[in-house]
Design a protein around this motif. Structure first.
Motif, PDB file in Angstrom:
ATOM      1  N   PHE A   1       0.863  -1.183   0.000  1.00 16.44           N
ATOM      2  CA  PHE A   1       0.000   0.000   0.000  1.00 16.44           C
ATOM      3  C   PHE A   1       0.888   1.218   0.000  1.00 16.44           C
ATOM      4  O   PHE A   1       1.787   1.356   0.818  1.00 16.44           O
ATOM      5  CB  PHE A   1      -0.890  -0.008   1.242  1.00 16.44           C
ATOM      6  CG  PHE A   1      -1.734   1.216   1.348  1.00 16.44           C
ATOM      7  CD1 PHE A   1      -2.838   1.388   0.523  1.00 16.44           C
ATOM      8  CD2 PHE A   1      -1.421   2.209   2.248  1.00 16.44           C
ATOM      9  CE1 PHE A   1      -3.616   2.516   0.617  1.00 16.44           C
ATOM     10  CE2 PHE A   1      -2.187   3.358   2.335  1.00 16.44           C
ATOM     11  CZ  PHE A   1      -3.303   3.508   1.530  1.00 16.44           C
ATOM     12  N   GLU A   2       0.642   2.100  -0.937  1.00 14.50           N
ATOM     13  CA  GLU A   2       1.428   3.320  -1.017  1.00 14.50           C
ATOM     14  C   GLU A   2       0.483   4.504  -0.871  1.00 14.50           C
ATOM     15  O   GLU A   2      -0.569   4.559  -1.491  1.00 14.50           O
ATOM     16  CB  GLU A   2       2.156   3.394  -2.358  1.00 14.50           C
ATOM     17  CG  GLU A   2       3.138   4.527  -2.397  1.00 14.50           C
ATOM     18  CD  GLU A   2       3.990   4.481  -3.647  1.00 14.50           C
ATOM     19  OE1 GLU A   2       4.161   5.548  -4.244  1.00 14.50           O
ATOM     20  OE2 GLU A   2       4.440   3.389  -4.013  1.00 14.50           O
ATOM     21  N   ILE A   3       0.900   5.463   0.002  1.00 18.26           N
ATOM     22  CA  ILE A   3       0.097   6.665   0.207  1.00 18.26           C
ATOM     23  C   ILE A   3       0.326   7.592  -0.974  1.00 18.26           C
ATOM     24  O   ILE A   3       1.474   7.876  -1.324  1.00 18.26           O
ATOM     25  CB  ILE A   3       0.498   7.371   1.519  1.00 18.26           C
ATOM     26  CG1 ILE A   3       0.255   6.434   2.713  1.00 18.26           C
ATOM     27  CG2 ILE A   3      -0.248   8.668   1.695  1.00 18.26           C
ATOM     28  CD1 ILE A   3       0.774   6.987   4.025  1.00 18.26           C
ATOM     29  N   PRO A   4      -0.771   8.035  -1.580  1.00 17.44           N
ATOM     30  CA  PRO A   4      -0.605   8.963  -2.706  1.00 17.44           C
ATOM     31  C   PRO A   4       0.139  10.220  -2.277  1.00 17.44           C
ATOM     32  O   PRO A   4       0.039  10.680  -1.140  1.00 17.44           O
ATOM     33  CB  PRO A   4      -2.046   9.299  -3.110  1.00 17.44           C
ATOM     34  CG  PRO A   4      -2.874   8.192  -2.566  1.00 17.44           C
ATOM     35  CD  PRO A   4      -2.163   7.699  -1.343  1.00 17.44           C
ATOM     36  N   LYS A   5       0.907  10.786  -3.188  1.00 18.59           N
ATOM     37  CA  LYS A   5       1.726  11.968  -2.895  1.00 18.59           C
ATOM     38  C   LYS A   5       0.892  13.126  -2.385  1.00 18.59           C
ATOM     39  O   LYS A   5       1.299  13.851  -1.470  1.00 18.59           O
ATOM     40  CB  LYS A   5       2.505  12.392  -4.140  1.00 18.59           C
ATOM     41  CG  LYS A   5       3.613  11.448  -4.493  1.00 18.59           C
ATOM     42  CD  LYS A   5       4.356  11.945  -5.715  1.00 18.59           C
ATOM     43  CE  LYS A   5       5.434  10.938  -6.081  1.00 18.59           C
ATOM     44  NZ  LYS A   5       6.178  11.332  -7.264  1.00 18.59           N
ATOM     45  N   GLU A   6      -0.274  13.351  -2.962  1.00 15.75           N
ATOM     46  CA  GLU A   6      -1.120  14.471  -2.527  1.00 15.75           C
ATOM     47  C   GLU A   6      -1.570  14.282  -1.081  1.00 15.75           C
ATOM     48  O   GLU A   6      -1.578  15.222  -0.287  1.00 15.75           O
ATOM     49  CB  GLU A   6      -2.359  14.595  -3.439  1.00 15.75           C
ATOM     50  CG  GLU A   6      -2.067  14.938  -4.878  1.00 15.75           C
ATOM     51  CD  GLU A   6      -1.697  13.700  -5.702  1.00 15.75           C
ATOM     52  OE1 GLU A   6      -1.955  12.561  -5.268  1.00 15.75           O
ATOM     53  OE2 GLU A   6      -1.113  13.891  -6.771  1.00 15.75           O
ATOM     54  N   VAL A   7      -1.943  13.057  -0.747  1.00 11.22           N
ATOM     55  CA  VAL A   7      -2.397  12.778   0.618  1.00 11.22           C
ATOM     56  C   VAL A   7      -1.222  12.928   1.589  1.00 11.22           C
ATOM     57  O   VAL A   7      -1.366  13.490   2.672  1.00 11.22           O
ATOM     58  CB  VAL A   7      -3.026  11.365   0.698  1.00 11.22           C
ATOM     59  CG1 VAL A   7      -3.345  11.000   2.143  1.00 11.22           C
ATOM     60  CG2 VAL A   7      -4.277  11.296  -0.165  1.00 11.22           C
ATOM     61  N   ARG A   8      -0.062  12.426   1.185  1.00 13.65           N
ATOM     62  CA  ARG A   8       1.126  12.553   2.024  1.00 13.65           C
ATOM     63  C   ARG A   8       1.456  14.035   2.242  1.00 13.65           C
ATOM     64  O   ARG A   8       1.754  14.459   3.355  1.00 13.65           O
ATOM     65  CB  ARG A   8       2.312  11.842   1.384  1.00 13.65           C
ATOM     66  CG  ARG A   8       3.562  11.855   2.262  1.00 13.65           C
ATOM     67  CD  ARG A   8       4.743  11.169   1.599  1.00 13.65           C
ATOM     68  NE  ARG A   8       4.479   9.810   1.229  1.00 13.65           N
ATOM     69  CZ  ARG A   8       4.685   8.763   2.010  1.00 13.65           C
ATOM     70  NH1 ARG A   8       5.148   8.940   3.222  1.00 13.65           N
ATOM     71  NH2 ARG A   8       4.435   7.550   1.573  1.00 13.65           N
ATOM     72  N   SER A   9       1.383  14.832   1.196  1.00 12.66           N
ATOM     73  CA  SER A   9       1.674  16.270   1.317  1.00 12.66           C
ATOM     74  C   SER A   9       0.682  16.945   2.256  1.00 12.66           C
ATOM     75  O   SER A   9       1.070  17.776   3.091  1.00 12.66           O
ATOM     76  CB  SER A   9       1.613  16.944  -0.056  1.00 12.66           C
ATOM     77  OG  SER A   9       2.658  16.493  -0.864  1.00 12.66           O
ATOM     78  N   MET A  10      -0.605  16.598   2.106  1.00 10.84           N
ATOM     79  CA  MET A  10      -1.622  17.177   2.996  1.00 10.84           C
ATOM     80  C   MET A  10      -1.365  16.759   4.449  1.00 10.84           C
ATOM     81  O   MET A  10      -1.471  17.576   5.371  1.00 10.84           O
ATOM     82  CB  MET A  10      -3.026  16.747   2.565  1.00 10.84           C
ATOM     83  CG  MET A  10      -3.530  17.479   1.342  1.00 10.84           C
ATOM     84  SD  MET A  10      -5.162  16.957   0.747  1.00 10.84           S
ATOM     85  CE  MET A  10      -6.045  16.486   2.172  1.00 10.84           C
TER      86      MET A  10
END
Length: 127
Positions: A9-18
């Protein structure tokens, strides 16, 4: 699939940034809260010293007044012991009551001023 046979499972970049931005905001808010708490604690400590000083002044003055009033009462009692007749007792009593009423009014006024001054000092912002 990963080595264990499970899907990774990889956290999407946008979600990680938020999430990182939210975390940074939370950290800054906490640091601000902590700084405010420390400043408030310092202010309270400063006010405590001011209040203690006012209480000390009040206590010192109250003890002084108590000594004065006890001395006046003892002097009055001694004068009564030496009174020659009832008219002298009545005169001494009248003088004592008048003097004590005046003295108590002055003392109450002075204590009120001390309390008022201490309250004003405690309410002043610390510079």
């Amino acid at each position: 699939m990963d080595q264990d046979g499970r899907d990774s499972f990889e956290i999407p970049k946008e979600v990680r940034s938020m999430a990182e931005a939210s975390f940074d905001q939370a950290r800054k808010a906490f640091e601000h809260l902590l700084a405010s708490a420390q400043q408030t604690a310092s202010t309270i400590e400063g006010k405590g010293a001011t209040v203690r000083a006012g209480a000390k002044d009040l206590t010192t003055k109250a003890v002084s007044f108590a000594e004065k009033n006890v001395t006046a009462s003892l002097d009055y009692a001694q004068q009564l012991l030496h009174a020659k007749d009832l008219s002298e007792v009545m005169r001494l009593h009248s003088e004592y009551v008048q003097t004590q009423m005046k003295s108590l009014a002055e003392q109450a006024n002075e204590l009120g001023q001390i309390v008022g001054h201490a309250a004003l000092e405690a309410a002043k912002p610390k510079t």
